[in-house]
Design a protein around this motif. Structure first.
Motif, short mmCIF file in Angstrom:
data_model
loop_
_atom_site.label_atom_id
_atom_site.label_comp_id
_atom_site.label_asym_id
_atom_site.label_seq_id
_atom_site.Cartn_x
_atom_site.Cartn_y
_atom_site.Cartn_z
N GLU A 81 -7.64 50.29 54.06
CA GLU A 81 -7.21 49.48 52.77
C GLU A 81 -8.51 49.01 52.12
OE1 GLU A 81 -2.98 48.43 51.34
OE2 GLU A 81 -4.07 47.01 52.38
N GLU A 101 -10.63 46.93 48.32
CA GLU A 101 -10.41 46.11 47.69
C GLU A 101 -10.83 46.37 46.20
OE1 GLU A 101 -9.58 41.15 46.65
OE2 GLU A 101 -8.83 42.35 47.74
N GLU A 111 -11.12 46.79 42.14
CA GLU A 111 -10.62 45.97 40.43
C GLU A 111 -10.20 46.78 39.39
OE1 GLU A 111 -13.22 42.60 39.59
OE2 GLU A 111 -11.82 42.10 37.75
N THR A 112 -8.57 46.99 39.13
CA THR A 112 -9.49 47.84 37.77
C THR A 112 -8.91 47.64 36.96
OG1 THR A 112 -6.81 46.99 37.75
CG2 THR A 112 -7.06 48.69 39.13
N CYS A 170 -6.11 44.59 36.84
CA CYS A 170 -6.42 43.12 37.83
C CYS A 170 -6.83 43.70 39.44
CB CYS A 170 -4.76 42.84 37.97
SG CYS A 170 -3.83 44.69 39.14
N LYS A 171 -7.27 42.74 40.39
CA LYS A 171 -7.68 43.26 41.57
C LYS A 171 -6.11 44.17 42.60
CE LYS A 171 -11.32 40.55 42.74
NZ LYS A 171 -11.91 39.03 42.89
N THR A 172 -6.79 45.06 42.91
CA THR A 172 -5.49 45.17 43.60
C THR A 172 -6.36 45.93 44.90
OG1 THR A 172 -3.66 47.00 44.05
CG2 THR A 172 -5.76 47.54 42.46
N LYS A 173 -5.73 46.00 46.20
CA LYS A 173 -5.35 47.06 47.05
C LYS A 173 -5.33 48.70 47.04
CE LYS A 173 -5.29 43.65 50.95
NZ LYS A 173 -5.42 42.79 50.49
#
Ligand code: PRP
Ligand code: URA
Length: 215
Positions: free
Chosen positions: A56, A58, A60-61, A64-67
């Motif tokens: 996993e 990190e 950023e789309t 938003c930030k996401t894993k």
């Protein structure tokens, strides 16, 4: 996909079976044969790599930030058994472009049907890689058994080797799994039997000759 026997997976996806039927046809010419072997190999690689580990990270789309999950960087090696195995390499590399490619040259003596090694050049770190050994045909199994033996002699771990064939004879599956019960084999079809010349029935004829237009 279904299991023919323990550790032998038949990738019977309709796209693969359709393309396999075309290459079985004796009227299919060299160019189409070569292109289809590559395409089938790419589809098979999808199943062969199903258990690759993910990690996993990190990201950023735009929202938003996401894993997110990414391949965890396991090193791969593709090992074609020359000559016909070459036809499968580009298809596999389309899916795993970072894989290194090692070559094992083996031909089947036409009289004895026994494998003869004539070339071997492998990545230096094969002991750290998951190895995908490719050859369109698994007939008596002699070539595959010899190729796996050469890899083990040069430091590979049997638990890290997968064998990928387009068409296998039951005799070849038996020979490989008796010698190396731990190995996982992926095939697109298991045919009826071998004929008296060691060719798979119904098979597709001589894979190397059909790929390279030789006789
Ligand atoms: C074919 C095929 C396999 C082998 C299978 O190669 O590509 O390597 O035969 O037969 P086996 O399971 O009985 O060993 P071939 O020896 O014809 O050489 P080529 O690839 O150079 O055509
Ligand atoms: N090698 C081939 O290319 N075809 C067979 O059917 C058997 C061995």
């Amino acid at each position: 996909m279904y299991d023919y026997c323990k550790n032998v997976h038949v990738v019977d996806h309709p796209m693969i079976q359709h393309k396999l039927s075309i290459i079985r046809d004796k009227n299919t010419g060299t160019k189409d044969f070569k292109d289809l072997v590559e395409e089938i190999s790419m589809f098979m690689a999808y199943e062969v790599t199903r258990d690759l580990p993910l990690e996993e990270i990190e990201i950023e789309t735009p929202i938003c930030k996401t894993k997110a999950k990414m391949l965890s960087g396991k090193k791969l090696g593709v090992i074609p058994i020359l000559r016909a195995g070459l036809g499968m390499v580009n298809g596999i590399l389309k899916l795993v472009p970072a894989a290194k490619v090692g070559h094992i040259g083996i031909y089947r003596d036409p009289e004895t049907l026994k494998p003869v090694e004539y070339y071997c050049k492998l990545p230096t770190d094969i002991n750290e890689r998951e190895l995908i050994v490719v050859d369109p045909m698994l007939a008596t199994g002699g070539s595959a058994v010899a190729a796996i033996y050469f890899l083990l002699q040069r430091g590979a771990d049997i638990r890290n080797i997968k064998l990928v064939n387009l068409i296998a004879a039951p005799e070849g599956i038996k020979a490989v799994t008796e010698k190396y019960p731990e190995i996982e084999i992926f095939v697109a079809a298991v045919d009826e039997r071998l004929n008296e010349h060691g060719y798979i029935v119904p098979g597709l004829g001589d894979a190397g000759d059909r790929l390279f237009g030789t006789k």
